[in-house]
Design a protein around this motif. Structure first.
Motif, short mmCIF file in Angstrom:
data_model
loop_
_atom_site.label_atom_id
_atom_site.label_comp_id
_atom_site.label_asym_id
_atom_site.label_seq_id
_atom_site.Cartn_x
_atom_site.Cartn_y
_atom_site.Cartn_z
N ASP A 388 0.78 -1.29 0.01
CA ASP A 388 0.11 0.24 0.44
C ASP A 388 0.69 1.21 -0.19
O ASP A 388 1.32 1.71 1.05
CB ASP A 388 -1.35 -0.33 1.88
CG ASP A 388 -1.91 1.38 1.29
OD1 ASP A 388 -1.65 2.32 0.98
OD2 ASP A 388 -2.81 1.02 1.87
N GLU A 389 0.62 1.90 -1.25
CA GLU A 389 2.07 2.85 -1.59
C GLU A 389 1.24 4.12 -0.25
O GLU A 389 2.36 4.86 0.61
CB GLU A 389 1.68 4.20 -2.48
CG GLU A 389 2.79 4.69 -3.10
CD GLU A 389 3.96 4.34 -2.67
OE1 GLU A 389 4.84 5.16 -2.38
OE2 GLU A 389 3.75 3.02 -3.56
N ALA A 390 0.77 4.57 0.55
CA ALA A 390 -0.27 5.49 1.36
C ALA A 390 0.79 5.03 2.99
O ALA A 390 1.15 5.75 3.39
CB ALA A 390 -1.24 5.33 1.54
N GLN A 391 0.62 3.21 3.76
CA GLN A 391 1.39 3.10 4.33
C GLN A 391 2.83 3.06 4.14
O GLN A 391 3.60 3.55 5.03
CB GLN A 391 0.42 1.91 4.33
CG GLN A 391 -0.80 1.41 5.26
CD GLN A 391 -0.87 -0.15 5.50
OE1 GLN A 391 -0.65 -0.50 6.36
NE2 GLN A 391 -2.35 -0.58 4.86
N ARG A 392 3.18 3.01 3.23
CA ARG A 392 4.42 2.83 2.78
C ARG A 392 5.35 4.63 2.86
O ARG A 392 6.17 5.08 3.71
CB ARG A 392 5.00 2.66 1.37
CG ARG A 392 6.65 2.44 0.99
CD ARG A 392 6.62 2.04 -0.34
NE ARG A 392 8.13 1.95 -0.57
CZ ARG A 392 8.42 0.37 -0.98
NH1 ARG A 392 8.52 -0.35 -0.89
NH2 ARG A 392 10.31 0.78 -1.06
N GLU A 393 4.44 5.39 2.70
CA GLU A 393 4.90 6.33 2.52
C GLU A 393 4.75 7.18 3.82
O GLU A 393 5.45 8.34 4.68
CB GLU A 393 4.21 7.39 1.64
CG GLU A 393 4.03 9.20 1.75
CD GLU A 393 5.93 9.66 1.84
OE1 GLU A 393 6.02 11.24 2.98
OE2 GLU A 393 6.27 8.84 0.76
N ARG A 394 3.62 6.85 4.62
CA ARG A 394 3.42 7.18 6.35
C ARG A 394 5.05 6.58 6.73
O ARG A 394 5.38 7.55 8.09
CB ARG A 394 2.46 6.43 6.48
CG ARG A 394 1.77 6.91 8.28
CD ARG A 394 0.61 6.20 8.46
NE ARG A 394 0.07 7.22 9.84
CZ ARG A 394 0.27 6.48 10.66
NH1 ARG A 394 0.31 5.18 11.46
NH2 ARG A 394 -0.68 7.17 12.25
N VAL A 395 5.44 5.47 6.51
CA VAL A 395 6.76 4.75 7.41
C VAL A 395 8.19 5.57 6.80
O VAL A 395 8.20 6.24 8.17
CB VAL A 395 7.17 3.18 6.67
CG1 VAL A 395 7.99 3.05 7.02
CG2 VAL A 395 5.79 2.19 7.14
N SER A 396 7.63 6.52 5.57
CA SER A 396 9.12 7.17 5.14
C SER A 396 8.83 7.96 6.61
O SER A 396 9.88 8.80 6.35
CB SER A 396 9.13 7.45 3.73
OG SER A 396 9.27 6.02 3.22
N ALA A 397 7.56 8.48 6.48
CA ALA A 397 6.97 9.65 7.01
C ALA A 397 7.51 10.69 8.65
O ALA A 397 8.25 11.13 9.34
CB ALA A 397 6.01 10.64 6.56
N MET A 398 7.25 8.85 8.93
CA MET A 398 7.86 8.63 10.53
C MET A 398 9.21 9.00 11.51
O MET A 398 9.77 9.14 11.90
CB MET A 398 6.42 7.69 11.39
CG MET A 398 5.41 7.90 10.82
SD MET A 398 4.25 6.53 11.94
CE MET A 398 4.71 7.28 13.42
N ILE A 399 9.97 7.75 10.10
CA ILE A 399 11.43 7.67 10.31
C ILE A 399 11.76 9.05 10.17
O ILE A 399 12.57 9.30 10.47
CB ILE A 399 11.82 6.60 9.04
CG1 ILE A 399 11.45 5.51 9.42
CG2 ILE A 399 12.75 6.89 9.29
CD1 ILE A 399 11.38 4.40 8.58
N GLU A 400 11.39 9.94 9.31
CA GLU A 400 11.95 11.05 9.19
C GLU A 400 11.58 12.19 9.96
O GLU A 400 11.98 13.47 9.64
CB GLU A 400 11.41 11.65 7.70
CG GLU A 400 12.05 12.90 6.47
CD GLU A 400 12.29 13.22 5.85
OE1 GLU A 400 12.50 14.17 4.42
OE2 GLU A 400 10.40 12.54 5.11
N ASP A 401 10.62 12.07 10.44
CA ASP A 401 10.05 13.09 11.57
C ASP A 401 9.75 14.29 10.67
O ASP A 401 9.56 15.51 11.20
CB ASP A 401 11.22 13.90 12.46
CG ASP A 401 11.89 12.70 13.67
OD1 ASP A 401 10.96 11.93 13.53
OD2 ASP A 401 12.90 13.12 13.56
#
Length: 417
Positions: A388-401
């Motif tokens: 799921d691209e939206a979940q994948r992007e949420r992962v990236s956003a959380m790692i990045e703060d």
């Protein structure tokens, strides 16, 4: 007849009654020339406590044993004693924290300290379990004390006396600064208590342990005469006693049981490599660290999980909410070898939201983490679907703060690595 406390000097359980007596204006005399192992085996002592344990309080009405019961008895000799709190709910909270001190803190310190002093068999895995349990208790205590000077109300209660005495041997004999620094509010509380005049009068100057006591080795000398006797009686059997002189279970701890996660098939993702990349990336984080994460990520060997706090309505004070996260991360230390995490405190005003992302070895949240870290059940856990691209992007956003995160400001972001 005066109240007489039967115990040797320096007994932290005797301290409870003596400190309570100072606050209550009650006179308690400590017996002189008490010799543990001798005095407590006499018929006179065993009549007061058949188990031969100390302390025992001798009163005009009869003897009382068990240190918390003795402290309660002494405090109740002063009608309306503030040591019990100023309301029924405070009285309940005093009892609550006394029980916490007796069932969580005292056994935790004992199971860590006593084997190293030779009072109990030393087993490495048992020590690791004891440390994890003690850290869990101190983490809970640390969270409670984040906004408090005393356990209950605004002055010393019997709960403070009992808890401080139960922490005493820990701080003085085995809990070094490197251990207790994980719990700054507990540190501040303990030193505040032991420096109160009534505490200091009984305890004296308390100094923190500078090192962890070494494990006591069992002496083999007592077995040598037996081996020599056997050798004299049967020279031809000389090689056999060697096995008796140094049995493996006495000279070396048993191998540490394998963690189930260590038995999983090898993964192409090296967790330490990812943690190193995360820590060392200072610029172009999205292009370097985030891209590197997805290049390294092994969906067969690891799994990603979102967690959302179930009780965000309670998060009304910013620093208490951040301390809640800090305590959670401290208790997660037992899985550092198998996990990476990000915890975000979201929102510019109360109530604040707690959201997290966790990378775990294997395809499930590790069972030993669920069993040992009580905070886990305070969160909803959802496995990430990386297709799921939206979940994948949420992962990236959380790692990045990434800020704003989901349309809101970030109050704080903490990393577990």
């Amino acid at each position: 007849m005066a109240l007489v406390l039967h115990s040797g000097p320096g007994n932290k359980n005797a301290f409870k009654a003596l400190i309570a007596a100072e606050y209550s204006g009650v006179k308690v005399e400590l017996t002189k020339n008490f010799e543990m192992g001798v005095t407590n085996k006499t018929p006179e002592f065993l009549k007061m406590n058949p188990l031969g344990k100390v302390p025992v309080l001798e009163t005009p009405e009869g003897a009382v044993f068990e240190s918390n019961a003795i402290a309660r008895y002494v405090a109740r000799l002063n009608d309306g004693n503030p040591l019990f709190g100023s309301s029924r709910i405070e009285q309940a909270h005093v009892e609550q924290w006394m029980d916490f001190a007796a069932t969580e803190v005292d056994p935790g310190v004992a199971r860590y300290l006593y084997p190293r002093l030779g009072y109990m068999p030393y087993v490495q895995t048992a020590e690791e379990t004891a440390i994890a349990s003690l850290k869990r208790a101190l983490g809970s205590l640390n969270t409670h004390l984040a906004s408090k000077t005393f356990l209950v109300g605004h002055s010393v209660t019997l709960a403070d006396i009992v808890l401080t005495c139960n922490l005493y041997h820990g701080f003085a004999r085995i809990l070094t600064k490197s251990f207790t620094s994980e719990f700054p509010h507990v540190e501040r509380y303990f030193w505040t208590m032991v420096n109160q005049p009534n505490f200091k009068k009984i305890m004296g100057d308390v100094k923190q342990a500078e090192s962890v006591p070494p494990v006591q080795k069992k002496a083999a000398a007592t077995k040598e005469p037996k081996a020599k006797d056997v050798k004299k009686e049967a020279p031809k059997e000389a090689p056999k006693p060697k096995a008796v002189e140094a049995p493996a279970e006495e000279e070396a701890p048993k191998p540490k049981p394998k963690n189930p996660l260590d038995l999983l098939p090898p993964s192409k993702m090296i967790l330490d490599d990812w943690k190193r990349l995360y820590s060392n990336t200072k610029t172009n984080f999205r292009e370097v660290a985030i891209k590197g994460f997805w290049d390294m990520y092994d969906p067969e060997g690891y799994s990603l999980w979102f967690c959302d706090y179930k009780y965000n309505d309670e998060n009304t004070v910013s620093f208490v909410t951040m301390n809640k996260v800090g305590g959670f991360l401290q208790r997660m230390d037992l899985c550092r070898k198998y996990a990476f995490g990000k915890m975000l405190v979201v929102g510019s005003e109360a109530p604040f939201k707690l959201k997290g992302l966790w990378l775990f070895r294997g395809q499930e949240v590790p069972k030993f983490v669920m069993d040992e870290v009580y905070d886990m059940e305070l969160y909803e856990w959802t496995k990430v679907d990386i297709s799921d691209e939206a979940q994948r992007e949420r992962v990236s956003a959380m790692i990045e703060d990434q800020e704003p995160f989901e349309g809101e400001a970030l109050l704080d972001a903490k990393c577990f690595k």
